[in-house]
Design a protein around this motif. Structure first.
Motif, PDB file in Angstrom:
ATOM      1  N   HIS A   1      10.413   2.614   4.209  1.00 11.36           N
ATOM      2  CA  HIS A   1      11.354   2.458   2.925  1.00 11.36           C
ATOM      3  C   HIS A   1      12.539   1.443   3.171  1.00 11.36           C
ATOM      4  O   HIS A   1      13.124   1.525   4.187  1.00 11.36           O
ATOM      5  CB  HIS A   1      11.578   3.839   2.563  1.00 11.36           C
ATOM      6  CG  HIS A   1      12.251   3.971   1.271  1.00 11.36           C
ATOM      7  ND1 HIS A   1      13.262   3.339   0.700  1.00 11.36           N
ATOM      8  CD2 HIS A   1      11.726   4.540   0.211  1.00 11.36           C
ATOM      9  CE1 HIS A   1      13.477   3.629  -0.575  1.00 11.36           C
ATOM     10  NE2 HIS A   1      12.560   4.283  -1.169  1.00 11.36           N
TER      11      HIS A   1
ATOM     12  N   GLY B   1       7.272   3.655  -4.528  1.00 15.78           N
ATOM     13  CA  GLY B   1       7.981   4.211  -3.683  1.00 15.78           C
ATOM     14  C   GLY B   1       8.159   5.927  -4.054  1.00 15.78           C
ATOM     15  O   GLY B   1       7.138   6.406  -4.373  1.00 15.78           O
ATOM     16  N   GLU B   2       9.246   6.552  -3.658  1.00 14.18           N
ATOM     17  CA  GLU B   2       9.378   8.013  -3.753  1.00 14.18           C
ATOM     18  C   GLU B   2       9.723   8.345  -5.092  1.00 14.18           C
ATOM     19  O   GLU B   2       8.948   9.152  -5.739  1.00 14.18           O
ATOM     20  CB  GLU B   2      10.385   8.327  -2.765  1.00 14.18           C
ATOM     21  CG  GLU B   2      10.675   9.842  -2.568  1.00 14.18           C
ATOM     22  CD  GLU B   2      11.519  10.206  -1.336  1.00 14.18           C
ATOM     23  OE1 GLU B   2      11.591   9.323  -0.583  1.00 14.18           O
ATOM     24  OE2 GLU B   2      12.236  11.089  -1.298  1.00 14.18           O
ATOM     25  N   ALA B   3      10.981   8.021  -5.625  1.00 16.92           N
ATOM     26  CA  ALA B   3      11.465   8.738  -6.557  1.00 16.92           C
ATOM     27  C   ALA B   3      12.571   8.045  -7.164  1.00 16.92           C
ATOM     28  O   ALA B   3      13.362   7.462  -6.507  1.00 16.92           O
ATOM     29  CB  ALA B   3      11.855  10.211  -6.348  1.00 16.92           C
ATOM     30  N   PRO B   4      13.175   8.016  -8.395  1.00 15.33           N
ATOM     31  CA  PRO B   4      14.188   7.486  -8.685  1.00 15.33           C
ATOM     32  C   PRO B   4      15.499   8.158  -8.159  1.00 15.33           C
ATOM     33  O   PRO B   4      15.604   9.164  -7.658  1.00 15.33           O
ATOM     34  CB  PRO B   4      14.455   7.601 -10.227  1.00 15.33           C
ATOM     35  CG  PRO B   4      12.963   8.277 -10.763  1.00 15.33           C
ATOM     36  CD  PRO B   4      12.463   9.057  -9.486  1.00 15.33           C
ATOM     37  N   GLY B   5      16.475   6.884  -7.810  1.00 15.22           N
ATOM     38  CA  GLY B   5      17.804   7.566  -7.305  1.00 15.22           C
ATOM     39  C   GLY B   5      18.741   7.592  -8.248  1.00 15.22           C
ATOM     40  O   GLY B   5      18.397   7.609  -9.601  1.00 15.22           O
TER      41      GLY B   5
ATOM     42  N   GLU C   1      18.641   4.266 -10.566  1.00 13.12           N
ATOM     43  CA  GLU C   1      17.443   4.335 -11.555  1.00 13.12           C
ATOM     44  C   GLU C   1      17.421   5.290 -12.576  1.00 13.12           C
ATOM     45  O   GLU C   1      16.932   4.878 -13.505  1.00 13.12           O
ATOM     46  CB  GLU C   1      16.286   4.721 -10.475  1.00 13.12           C
ATOM     47  CG  GLU C   1      16.001   3.365  -9.556  1.00 13.12           C
ATOM     48  CD  GLU C   1      16.847   3.389  -7.948  1.00 13.12           C
ATOM     49  OE1 GLU C   1      17.572   4.426  -7.789  1.00 13.12           O
ATOM     50  OE2 GLU C   1      17.015   2.518  -7.328  1.00 13.12           O
TER      51      GLU C   1
ATOM     52  N   PRO D   1      12.652   1.536 -11.834  1.00 17.32           N
ATOM     53  CA  PRO D   1      12.500   1.715 -10.221  1.00 17.32           C
ATOM     54  C   PRO D   1      13.274   0.777  -9.441  1.00 17.32           C
ATOM     55  O   PRO D   1      13.207  -0.418  -9.889  1.00 17.32           O
ATOM     56  CB  PRO D   1      11.189   1.738 -10.076  1.00 17.32           C
ATOM     57  CG  PRO D   1      10.472   1.323 -11.276  1.00 17.32           C
ATOM     58  CD  PRO D   1      11.555   1.384 -12.240  1.00 17.32           C
ATOM     59  N   PHE D   2      13.988   1.001  -8.470  1.00 16.46           N
ATOM     60  CA  PHE D   2      14.221   0.117  -7.418  1.00 16.46           C
ATOM     61  C   PHE D   2      15.206  -0.790  -7.843  1.00 16.46           C
ATOM     62  O   PHE D   2      15.330  -2.039  -7.872  1.00 16.46           O
ATOM     63  CB  PHE D   2      13.291  -0.387  -6.654  1.00 16.46           C
ATOM     64  CG  PHE D   2      12.535   0.552  -5.537  1.00 16.46           C
ATOM     65  CD1 PHE D   2      13.224   0.742  -4.271  1.00 16.46           C
ATOM     66  CD2 PHE D   2      11.385   0.952  -5.912  1.00 16.46           C
ATOM     67  CE1 PHE D   2      12.510   1.271  -3.418  1.00 16.46           C
ATOM     68  CE2 PHE D   2      10.652   1.957  -4.819  1.00 16.46           C
ATOM     69  CZ  PHE D   2      11.243   2.085  -3.581  1.00 16.46           C
TER      70      PHE D   2
ATOM     71  N   ASN E   1       6.891   5.025  -8.844  1.00 14.77           N
ATOM     72  CA  ASN E   1       7.347   5.877  -7.805  1.00 14.77           C
ATOM     73  C   ASN E   1       6.514   7.063  -8.070  1.00 14.77           C
ATOM     74  O   ASN E   1       5.686   7.241  -9.050  1.00 14.77           O
ATOM     75  CB  ASN E   1       8.844   6.433  -8.318  1.00 14.77           C
ATOM     76  CG  ASN E   1       9.576   5.468  -7.850  1.00 14.77           C
ATOM     77  OD1 ASN E   1       9.834   5.118  -6.596  1.00 14.77           O
ATOM     78  ND2 ASN E   1      10.991   5.084  -8.468  1.00 14.77           N
TER      79      ASN E   1
HETATM   80  N1  URA Z   1      13.917   4.825  -3.821  1.00 13.29           N
HETATM   81  C1  URA Z   1      12.661   4.881  -4.522  1.00 13.29           C
HETATM   82  O1  URA Z   1      11.830   5.249  -3.510  1.00 13.29           O
HETATM   83  N2  URA Z   1      12.252   4.549  -5.691  1.00 13.29           N
HETATM   84  C2  URA Z   1      13.431   4.243  -6.302  1.00 13.29           C
HETATM   85  O2  URA Z   1      12.915   3.719  -7.425  1.00 13.29           O
HETATM   86  C3  URA Z   1      14.658   3.951  -5.768  1.00 13.29           C
HETATM   87  C4  URA Z   1      14.647   4.343  -4.347  1.00 13.29           C
END
Ligand code: URA
Length: 225
Positions: free
Chosen positions: A195, A79-83, A86, A92-93, A119
């Motif tokens: 996503h 995925g992209e990055a922690p929110g 996370e 992650p996720f 991520n």
């Molecule tokens: N969206 C993401 O792309 N990665 C995460 O870990 C959480 C949300």
């Protein structure tokens, strides 16, 4: 056997502490200086990421979010990055998008534990903004090393940011999905899909995402050609 057990412990985030002297003798950097990442094992890589200060995102993080799952998985989900969730939990996720991702995986008979999830960025960008080019390129060696260590049968890139960073392309996601790409010198098959956060907003697109997952499943079962 010991090595295999260590691989699992390390990828699960269970640290087997190495005395400083032993770490120095093994060539493992204690300070974390951004080089030799391609040579790091799971434990050293996890530590390097947790101590990383290569971009400004370390200033706002609760913790770096390394990755989770089976270190020898067939499926690697990127995925992209922690929110916010996370960043708080360190995995992650785990927020709402993560729950949908779990459900999508379940549809394929997969669990979170049976895949590896990571991520593009290991630290949370403020206000969930897109990663900057500098942040993505400083962080890229960590993900590259994770991919090399897992050596998955397929990478599922979820969302535009993951797809663009992994493929080095800047096209729209709609044009990248529905086909099998290849990642890196080892040409790991890579499938792009929406996503889960986008699917929460646009549930009508779930049917297309499901087709992407089936394509990735075909790759894993060796029936994609
Ligand atoms: N969206 C993401 O792309 N990665 C995460 O870990 C959480 C949300």
């Amino acid at each position: 056997m010991e090595q295999r057990r260590d691989r699992y412990l390390e990828a699960m985030g269970i640290t087997r502490w190495v005395p400083r002297q032993a770490a120095a003798e093994s060539g493992e950097s204690i300070s974390g200086d951004g080089d030799n990442v391609p040579d790091l094992d799971w434990q050293a890589l996890r530590r390097r990421v947790s101590e990383c200060r290569l971009c400004g995102l370390h200033e706002g993080r609760t913790q770096a979010v390394f990755g989770v799952g089976d270190p020898a998985a067939d499926w690697m989900i990127i995925g992209e990055a922690p929110g916010a969730e996370e960043d708080r939990v360190g995995e992650p996720f785990v927020g709402r998008a993560g729950q949908l991702l779990d459900a999508m995986l379940e549809g394929l008979g997969l669990s979170r534990q049976s895949v590896y999830i990571a991520n593009v960025l290991k630290c949370r960008p403020p206000n969930n903004r897109d990663p900057s080019q500098n942040e993505a390129s400083q962080c890229a060696p960590y993900l590259q090393r994770q991919i090399r260590l897992v050596a998955p049968s397929v990478i599922l890139a979820v969302g535009r940011v993951a797809a663009q960073n992994l493929l080095g392309a800047d096209g729209p996601l709609g044009r990248m999905r529905g086909q099998i790409h290849h990642y890196g010198v080892h040409e790991v098959p890579l499938v792009v899909t929406y996503h889960p956060a986008y699917l929460l907003r646009r549930p009508a697109e779930k049917a297309k995402a499901w087709r992407d997952l089936l394509l990735a499943a075909q790759v894993v079962s060796g029936n994609s050609r």
